[in-house]
Design a protein around this motif. Structure first.
Motif, mmCIF file in Angstrom:
data_model
loop_
_atom_site.group_PDB
_atom_site.id
_atom_site.type_symbol
_atom_site.label_atom_id
_atom_site.label_comp_id
_atom_site.label_asym_id
_atom_site.label_seq_id
_atom_site.Cartn_x
_atom_site.Cartn_y
_atom_site.Cartn_z
ATOM 1 N N GLY A 268 43.587 27.852 53.223
ATOM 2 C CA GLY A 268 42.446 28.555 52.822
ATOM 3 C C GLY A 268 41.283 27.814 52.401
ATOM 4 O O GLY A 268 40.364 28.449 51.665
ATOM 5 N N ALA A 269 41.311 26.632 51.977
ATOM 6 C CA ALA A 269 40.320 25.646 51.559
ATOM 7 C C ALA A 269 39.634 25.239 52.557
ATOM 8 O O ALA A 269 39.999 24.666 53.487
ATOM 9 N N GLY A 270 38.181 24.998 52.447
ATOM 10 C CA GLY A 270 37.436 24.218 53.244
ATOM 11 C C GLY A 270 36.847 23.006 52.969
ATOM 12 O O GLY A 270 36.950 21.990 53.669
ATOM 13 N N GLY A 271 36.825 22.510 51.675
ATOM 14 C CA GLY A 271 36.464 21.441 51.150
ATOM 15 C C GLY A 271 37.227 21.222 49.763
ATOM 16 O O GLY A 271 37.505 22.159 48.919
ATOM 17 N N MET A 272 37.263 19.886 49.208
ATOM 18 C CA MET A 272 37.792 19.617 47.726
ATOM 19 C C MET A 272 37.084 18.792 47.133
ATOM 20 O O MET A 272 36.699 17.649 47.821
ATOM 21 N N GLU A 273 36.376 19.182 45.925
ATOM 22 C CA GLU A 273 35.399 17.913 45.213
ATOM 23 C C GLU A 273 36.318 16.862 44.440
ATOM 24 O O GLU A 273 37.230 17.381 43.818
ATOM 25 N N PHE A 274 35.762 15.880 44.560
ATOM 26 C CA PHE A 274 36.280 14.720 43.530
ATOM 27 C C PHE A 274 35.080 13.863 42.951
ATOM 28 O O PHE A 274 33.833 14.126 43.608
ATOM 29 N N SER A 275 35.215 13.169 42.106
ATOM 30 C CA SER A 275 34.160 12.309 41.634
ATOM 31 C C SER A 275 33.548 11.311 42.882
ATOM 32 O O SER A 275 34.097 10.467 43.332
ATOM 33 N N GLY B 256 44.680 12.734 47.399
ATOM 34 C CA GLY B 256 43.733 13.557 46.264
ATOM 35 C C GLY B 256 43.515 12.658 45.129
ATOM 36 O O GLY B 256 43.635 11.394 44.950
ATOM 37 N N SER B 257 43.755 13.396 43.930
ATOM 38 C CA SER B 257 43.775 12.916 42.497
ATOM 39 C C SER B 257 45.198 13.359 41.937
ATOM 40 O O SER B 257 45.294 13.328 40.843
ATOM 41 N N PHE B 258 46.040 13.592 42.939
ATOM 42 C CA PHE B 258 47.391 14.325 42.402
ATOM 43 C C PHE B 258 48.511 13.096 42.376
ATOM 44 O O PHE B 258 49.485 13.572 41.753
ATOM 45 N N TRP B 259 48.093 11.974 42.596
ATOM 46 C CA TRP B 259 49.253 10.886 42.601
ATOM 47 C C TRP B 259 49.465 9.997 41.340
ATOM 48 O O TRP B 259 50.498 9.447 41.822
ATOM 49 N N TYR B 260 48.620 10.168 40.729
ATOM 50 C CA TYR B 260 48.847 9.218 39.098
ATOM 51 C C TYR B 260 49.026 9.994 37.885
ATOM 52 O O TYR B 260 48.515 11.383 38.145
ATOM 53 N N PRO B 261 49.614 9.793 36.888
ATOM 54 C CA PRO B 261 49.652 10.584 35.713
ATOM 55 C C PRO B 261 48.019 10.769 35.211
ATOM 56 O O PRO B 261 47.525 9.768 34.945
ATOM 57 N N GLN B 262 47.784 11.904 35.064
ATOM 58 C CA GLN B 262 46.490 12.341 34.416
ATOM 59 C C GLN B 262 46.660 12.841 33.180
ATOM 60 O O GLN B 262 47.154 14.010 32.890
ATOM 61 N N GLY C 201 33.678 3.948 36.967
ATOM 62 C CA GLY C 201 33.304 4.217 35.411
ATOM 63 C C GLY C 201 32.717 5.653 35.423
ATOM 64 O O GLY C 201 31.784 5.852 36.293
ATOM 65 N N GLY C 202 33.097 6.169 34.240
ATOM 66 C CA GLY C 202 32.345 7.802 34.102
ATOM 67 C C GLY C 202 33.006 8.429 35.297
ATOM 68 O O GLY C 202 31.938 9.156 35.857
ATOM 69 N N VAL C 203 34.044 8.711 35.709
ATOM 70 C CA VAL C 203 34.404 9.798 36.730
ATOM 71 C C VAL C 203 35.795 10.512 35.953
ATOM 72 O O VAL C 203 36.251 10.266 34.929
ATOM 73 N N ARG C 204 35.847 11.625 36.727
ATOM 74 C CA ARG C 204 36.950 12.552 36.099
ATOM 75 C C ARG C 204 38.208 12.400 36.921
ATOM 76 O O ARG C 204 39.008 13.083 36.352
ATOM 77 N N ASP C 205 38.251 11.887 37.852
ATOM 78 C CA ASP C 205 39.429 11.580 38.731
ATOM 79 C C ASP C 205 39.254 10.323 39.593
ATOM 80 O O ASP C 205 38.316 9.780 39.726
ATOM 81 N N PHE C 206 40.376 10.025 40.355
ATOM 82 C CA PHE C 206 40.208 8.934 41.418
ATOM 83 C C PHE C 206 41.039 9.450 42.697
ATOM 84 O O PHE C 206 42.360 9.327 42.598
#
Length: 609
Positions: free
Chosen positions: A345-352, A199-205, A268-273
């Motif tokens: 309980g989740a069906g999907g998760m959004e990322f950039s 996900g986007s959980f793996w780096y310092p945000q 570029g111009g994204v909220r997460d990776f």
């Protein structure tokens, strides 16, 4: 995030099927900026993934924006892999540890408390500066069978399993007497089913800074945990050959090192990776014309579910076209639908620029229901499925264009057949609902940012109603009305049974359980926008959405931002009073109506008499 539907069960196998009775509940950039922006964070990361041991090591150089009018004396990051409840019950253990933080080669004092990393600076910084953060960690393994329908019910399975065995009272709410977890583990940072999701959980945000203060509250609640500014990424990933890596941005294959593939991604111009990978991924792709440019829609599924990739691509491509026409241009050159090890309980998760979709949504209802029955020790489900759906026990696969559920009589058997049919109809549309929902997040969450922890309705409620607009434009108003009944009104009615109504402007941690959260945020909160549309008229409604996207794209919007735009466009429509009634107050029983749920007492009375 698109949540799977909560539901309920009783002692009999018949009521097992009711568990699914409510609505569910990122990118390629056209250009990479030439250098770090002084106005937004820039991440330069090198990471190596040990796919056999499920471990990673990372070195990140993060450019932090700073200015003379807000000099920084400390910096706060989130390492979401360490959020309480993710990857295990023991919150004292971490998934990622920090090896060191430095500024201009000088080691800095740090404190890592759960997901919150605090870095103390030697002197105030009034211009952009870069911190080097080295870390390593592990990726939790999901349980065998993770991601199936039973697992996607999350913590409700134990509560409702207890109901089947008589451990819960007929009128008691699920989860009564059991402490609520700090966070729900949705499998976004895990390995399961042959898929690895970072996900986007793996780096310092970098934390968001508001009015001279870091928003540094530890993530807690039932929904998304991430909250971030628009950023630029330069990421180099090393992984074993033969593993398919899916990530946002323009990808470049570098020379291999030690028989390992090395890939560089510029986004570029994204909220997460976000990063997902698997040895079993199969790729499919198709170009779509979106706002006058070509956008490649890609699907990455496991071999087992590869037959569904074409359907997933078509849904995502059509949604991109519809939303771009309605709200404004999609900013990236590609969009990726990626099967992932999602659960809880989740069906999907959004990322950039991409979405992760749970494996179970690519599969049929019959197999999932039998798996759920087995997990709860219930036999005879095949007979119930045959009674409801015919010998095959499966949906027609037509999604939103299906013929609807079979009629039900007032008898217990007739009620059962009707309810099972509604479950089949709902599940049959769930993949389409989920993908269309996650695509909508590219406008509401990725494009227009908001605080998904302290004000989840801002993006989730609007996104769920936007999904209804997808159905309306693609299939017509009657189908959209049916989807509202199945996925929004039913979400509210079932959530009400297990938690009651509540204001929609609460933080995720304020809701009693997953069902109440889903009912209020994905049900009632989404239906508020239908009421707003009726109050101001279509012209003002869609003009307000376009203005909202144009004004706040790349920024963070507050809870009242869209309401204020709509109120200015339709001053006589009493928009603020409507907002108070639907969002700040509790009138859901009068305002929502419909749905396919009945009270627990009535349900148990019919089946257990």
């Amino acid at each position: 995030m698109r949540r799977k539907p909560p539901g309920l069960r009783t002692r009999s196998a018949a009521l097992l099927l009711l568990l699914c009775v409510v609505g569910c509940g990122s990118a390629q950039s056209r250009e990479m900026p030439a250098g770090p922006s002084t106005r937004r964070p820039h991440y330069q990361i090198e990471a190596s993934i040990d796919y056999d041991l499920l471990a990673l090591a990372s070195s990140a150089r993060i450019t932090v924006p700073a200015a003379p009018d807000d000099p920084l004396r400390d910096v706060v990051f989130f390492i979401y892999a360490n959020a309480g409840g993710l990857g295990g019950e023991d919150e004292r253990r971490k998934n990622i540890v920090v090896d060191g933080v430095s500024l201009d080669h000088a080691v800095l004092p740090v404190a890592l408390e759960g997901a919150v990393l605090r870095v103390r600076l030697p002197q105030a910084q009034s211009a952009p500066f870069s911190l080097k953060i080295d870390s390593h960690g592990v990726i939790p393994r999901g349980r065998a069978g993770s991601g199936g329908l039973a697992d996607m019910m999350g913590s409700l399975t134990a509560d409702l399993g207890a109901m089947l065995n008589g451990a819960a009272g007929a009128s008691g709410a699920a989860g009564a007497g059991r402490s609520k977890p700090k966070n729900t583990d949705y499998g976004l940072y895990s390995y399961s089913g042959g898929m690895l999701s970072l996900g986007s959980f793996w780096y310092p945000q970098l934390a968001v800074r508001v009015k001279g203060k870091w928003v540094d509250q530890a993530p807690e609640g039932l929904g998304d945990v991430c909250y971030s500014e628009m950023s630029d990424f330069d990421v180099t990933l090393s992984a074993p050959e033969g593993v398919h890596i899916v990530a946002p941005g323009q990808a470049q294959l570098l020379p291999p090192a030690n028989r390992r593939q090395v890939r560089r991604y510029l986004a570029g111009g994204v909220r997460d990776f976000a990063v997902l990978m698997s040895e079993d991924y199969v790729r499919d792709a198709k170009p779509f014309s979106v706002s006058g440019k070509s956008v490649t829609v890609e699907a990455y599924t496991t071999k087992t579910n590869a037959a569904q990739s074409g359907k997933a691509i078509q849904i995502a491509g059509q949604a991109l076209q519809i939303y771009s026409r309605r709200f404004g241009p999609y900013p990236y050159d590609a969009f990726k639908v990626v099967e992932g090890p999602i659960r809880g309980g989740a069906g999907g998760m959004e990322f950039s620029g991409l979405t992760s979709v749970a494996s179970t949504l690519f599969q049929g209802l019959e197999g999932q229901m039998n798996e759920l029955a087995g997990s709860l020790g219930i036999a005879g489900l095949d007979k119930l499925l045959a009674a409801a759906f015919g010998p095959a026990g499966a949906g027609d696969g037509k999604g939103a264009k299906g013929q609807g559920a079979p009629p039900a009589s007032d008898s217990a058997d007739g009620l059962l057949k009707g309810m099972l049919g509604h479950q089949n109809e709902m599940f049959d549309s769930l993949l389409e609902m989920t993908i269309a929902h996650e695509v909508a997040h590219q406008w509401w969450a990725i494009g227009v940012g908001s605080d998904s922890v302290r004000a989840p309705f801002v993006d989730e409620s609007l996104t769920n109603y936007t999904t209804m607009l997808y159905f309306e434009e693609r299939y017509g108003r009657p189908v959209a009305e049916r989807m509202m009944d199945l996925h929004l009104k039913t979400a509210y009615s079932t959530g009400r049974m297990f938690g009651g109504d509540a204001p929609a402007n609460l933080a995720t941690g304020a809701y009693k359980n997953n069902m109440q959260y889903a009912g209020v945020i994905y049900g009632k909160g989404a239906l508020y926008y239908n009421a707003l549309r009726r109050a101001v008229g279509d012209q003002n409604f869609f003009a307000s959405l376009r203005e909202y996207y144009e004004k706040y794209r790349g920024r963070l919007a507050g809870p009242r931002a869209l309401m204020e735009i709509a109120s200015a466009r339709a001053p006589g429509a009493k928009v603020e009073a409507l907002y108070r009634r639907w969002i700040e107050e509790t009138h859901g029983d009068e305002d929502v109506g419909g749905g396919q749920s009945i009270g627990i007492e009535e349900l148990l009375g019919r089946f257990l008499k």
